[in-house]
Write an enzyme that holds these catalytic residues in place. Structure first.
Site, short mmCIF file in Angstrom:
data_model
loop_
_atom_site.label_atom_id
_atom_site.label_comp_id
_atom_site.label_asym_id
_atom_site.label_seq_id
_atom_site.Cartn_x
_atom_site.Cartn_y
_atom_site.Cartn_z
N LYS A 1 0.86 -1.19 0.00
CA LYS A 1 0.00 0.00 0.00
C LYS A 1 0.88 1.22 0.00
O LYS A 1 1.81 1.33 0.80
CB LYS A 1 -0.91 0.02 1.24
CG LYS A 1 -1.99 1.07 1.16
CD LYS A 1 -3.11 0.62 0.25
CE LYS A 1 -4.12 1.72 -0.05
NZ LYS A 1 -3.63 2.66 -1.08
N LYS A 4 4.28 2.39 8.81
CA LYS A 4 3.03 3.10 9.08
C LYS A 4 1.85 2.14 9.17
O LYS A 4 1.05 2.20 10.11
CB LYS A 4 2.79 4.15 8.00
CG LYS A 4 1.57 5.03 8.22
CD LYS A 4 1.37 6.00 7.07
CE LYS A 4 2.56 6.91 6.89
NZ LYS A 4 2.34 7.91 5.81
N LYS A 24 5.48 2.05 -2.68
CA LYS A 24 5.45 3.45 -3.13
C LYS A 24 5.84 3.49 -4.60
O LYS A 24 6.56 2.61 -5.09
CB LYS A 24 6.41 4.32 -2.32
CG LYS A 24 6.01 5.78 -2.26
CD LYS A 24 4.84 6.01 -1.32
CE LYS A 24 4.54 7.49 -1.17
NZ LYS A 24 3.50 7.72 -0.14
N THR A 71 -5.97 12.46 5.96
CA THR A 71 -4.62 12.60 6.50
C THR A 71 -4.54 13.78 7.45
O THR A 71 -3.99 13.67 8.56
CB THR A 71 -3.58 12.74 5.38
OG1 THR A 71 -3.72 11.65 4.47
CG2 THR A 71 -2.17 12.74 5.94
N ASN A 105 -3.95 19.37 1.06
CA ASN A 105 -5.02 18.67 1.77
C ASN A 105 -4.69 18.42 3.23
O ASN A 105 -5.55 18.52 4.11
CB ASN A 105 -5.32 17.33 1.09
CG ASN A 105 -6.03 17.49 -0.23
OD1 ASN A 105 -6.61 18.53 -0.51
ND2 ASN A 105 -5.98 16.46 -1.06
N SER A 115 -7.93 4.93 3.18
CA SER A 115 -7.68 4.15 1.97
C SER A 115 -8.02 2.68 2.20
O SER A 115 -8.58 2.01 1.33
CB SER A 115 -6.21 4.27 1.54
OG SER A 115 -5.97 5.48 0.88
#
Length: 424
Positions: A77, A101, A113, A197, A228, A356
C-alpha cells in the site's frame, strides 16, 4: 550486512534516514532482531521507462518506479508521486515508511510506493493522461487489489487514480475498482478520503497534547504546507480555539500573531491557486518561519525539512509530522534533548492510509459507508494506535518515534518469523 548498491546513501538521503531509524529500534526487539535485515532490504524494486508522445509530436522519455518494501502482513500500500525530484532512493524510503506506518496502526498491509520523475504542471491534461496510462501498463505486472494498491501522493490526485484504475481494468477485461484508492467518489472512492490525513494529524495531535498537558485552546500553531493535509489539520485546530499564526507553502510564508482566518485563506487559495498575496497576514522570509513563536508545529510538506540547524531554532513544544520523513535523525535528537515531543509521521499522518483501507474494503464488498461512519472508525483506529504508542514509549522510556517503530517492527517481524522463508 551488505550495502545496497542501487541507491545512493548520502547522510541526508531519505533511505539513509530510514536505515538509521531501523538501527535505533534494533536493541528493543529481543529475539526478533534476528529478522531485522528484512526491513533493510526492499522486497522488489521496479524501474520503468515511459516513452511519451508530446502534444507537439515529439517523443520524450520519463523514468518511473514502483517499490514494494515488505509484504509480510498483506498487499503493498502506498502512493504514487509525480515530482521532478523523484528518484529510487526516495521511493525506497517512502515505501519503507509505509511498511512501518501500516503496521503501527495495525492495518493488514505491507508498504509500497511509486513515482515518476516529472513536473506534472508542465504537461497538458492529455500528456498527463498518456503518461499515467503508459506507467500503469508498465507497473501492471506487480500491482493489483490483492498485490499492491496505489493511491495519490504529491503531484497526483483522484483523476490520476481514475486513469490508473481504468487502464488496469481495460488490461484485465473487467472493472477492478480496488486496484487503487483515492478515486473519485462516483468510481468507488470513499467519503472522507481527501481530508483523512489532515484529520489524522489533528486526532493524534489532540490526544498527545492532552496526555502531555499541552493546552490546545489558544495555542499558537505553525503549518508548513497548505495542501489537503496542512489545510485540514489547521482548520480543525482553529475550530477548537488554536491560533494558526504561520503558514508556509512554495509560494509564500504568512504570519499573523492574532491568528490567520482559515476560511478566508482557503477561499483565497481556491481563487488564486496560491497563498501568496493573502491580505489577512504579513508575508515574511521563508527561513523566518522556523523562528516564529509557536507551541505546535505541523510540517506537512516534503521530507527533510527539520534540519539540525532549524531544530535548534524552533520554539514549539509539540511537532506533528504531517509529511513523511520531515525530521532528520540528528534534528530528532536535538528536539528530544530540548523536551520537544514529536508525534512521528508513521502514526501522525496515517489517517490517509486508514481511510484508503476503508475504501479498499468498501470496493471489495461493494457496500459503502457514510462520512460519519468513516470519521468515527478512523478516529478510533488513530486514537487507539496513538495510545498504544504512548504507552510503549512510557514502558520503554523512549521517544514516541522509537516506540512507534517498536510496535510496528514487532508486528512485521513476527509475521516474517511465523511465515518462515520459502523454500525453507
Amino acid at each position: 550486512m551488505e550495502k545496497l548498491s542501487y541507491a545512493s546513501e548520502s547522510s541526508t538521503s531519505p533511505w539513509t534516514t530510514y536505515l538509521r531509524q531501523i538501527d535505533r529500534v534494533a536493541p528493543y526487539l529481543g529475539d526478533l532482531s534476528r529478522w531485522i535485515d528484512t526491513l533493510r532490504h526492499p522486497k522488489r524494486a521496479l524501474i520503468v521507462d515511459i516513452p511519451l508522445q508530446m502534444d507537439d509530436g515529439s517523443i520524450r522519455h520519463f523514468e518511473g518506479y514502483r517499490v514494494q518494501h515488505n509484504l509480510s502482513r498483506g498487499p503493498g500500500k502506498g502512493g504514487i508521486r509525480y515530482h521532478p525530484d523523484v528518484d529510487l532512493n526516495e521511493v525506497m524510503a517512502l515505501s519503507a515508511w509505509m511498511t512501518i506506518k501500516c503496521a503501527a496502526v495495525n492495518l493488514p498491509y505491507g508498504g509500497a510506493k511509486g513515482g515518476i520523475r516529472v513536473d506534472p504542471f508542465a504537461l497538458s491534461d492529455g500528456e498527463l493522461e498518456r503518461l499515467t496510462r503508459r506507467y500503469t501498463s508498465e507497473i501492471g505486472i506487480i500491482i493489483g487489489p490483492q498485490k499492491d494498491i496505489p493511491a495519490p501522493d504529491v503531484g497526483t490526485n483522484g483523476k490520476v487514480m481514475a486513469w490508473i484504475m481504468d487502464t488496469y481494468s481495460m488490461n484485465h477485461g473487467t472493472t477492478i475498482t480496488g486496484v487503487v484508492t483515492g478515486k473519485p467518489i462516483h468510481l468507488g472512492g470513499s467519503l472522507g478520503r481527501e481530508k483523512a490525513t489532515g484529520r489524522g494529524v489533528f486526532v493524534t495531535g489532540r490526544e498527545v497534547a492532552r496526555r502531555a498537558g499541552i493546552e490546545t485552546e489558544g495555542a499558537r500553531v505553525a503549518v508548513q504546507g497548505f495542501g489537503n493535509v496542512g489545510s485540514e489539520a489547521a482548520r480543525l485546530f482553529a475550530e477548537i480555539g488554536a491560533r494558526i499564526v504561520a503558514i508556509q507553502d512554495h509560494t509564500a510564508t504568512l504570519f499573523n500573531d492574532q491568528g490567520i482566518d482559515m476560511a478566508a485563506l482557503s477561499e483565497w487559495q481556491i481563487q488564486h491557486k496560491q497563498i501568496a498575496g493573502f491580505p489577512g497576514a504579513q508575508e515574511i522570509d521563508s527561513e523566518a518561519f522556523w523562528t516564529t513563536p509557536m507551541d505546535i508545529l505541523i510540517p506537512a510538506a516534503l521530507e527533510g525539512q527539520i534540519t539540525l540547524e532549524r531544530a535548534k531554532l524552533l520554539s514549539c513544544k509539540l511537532v506533528l509530522e504531517g509529511a513523511n520523513g520531515p525530521t532528520f535523525p540528528e534534528a530528532d535528537d536535538i528536539l528530544s534533548e530540548r523536551g520537544v515531543i514529536i508525534v512521528p509521521d508513521v502514526v501522525c499522518n496515517a489517517g490517509g492510509v486508514t481511510v484508503s483501507y476503508f475504501e479498499w474494503v468498501q470496493d471489495m464488498a461493494s457496500f459503502f459507508w457514510s462520512e460519519e461512519e468513516i470519521n468515527a472508525r478512523m478516529d478510533k483506529i488513530m486514537t487507539d494506535a496513538m495510545v498504544h504508542v504512548w504507552e510503549k514509549a512510557r514502558d520503554k522510556s523512549c521517544s514516541l518515534r522509537t516506540a512507534a517503530y517498536i510496535v510496528a517492527c514487532e508486528r512485521i517481524l513476527m509475521a516474517r518469523k511465523d511465515r518462515g522463508i520459502y523454500p525453507g
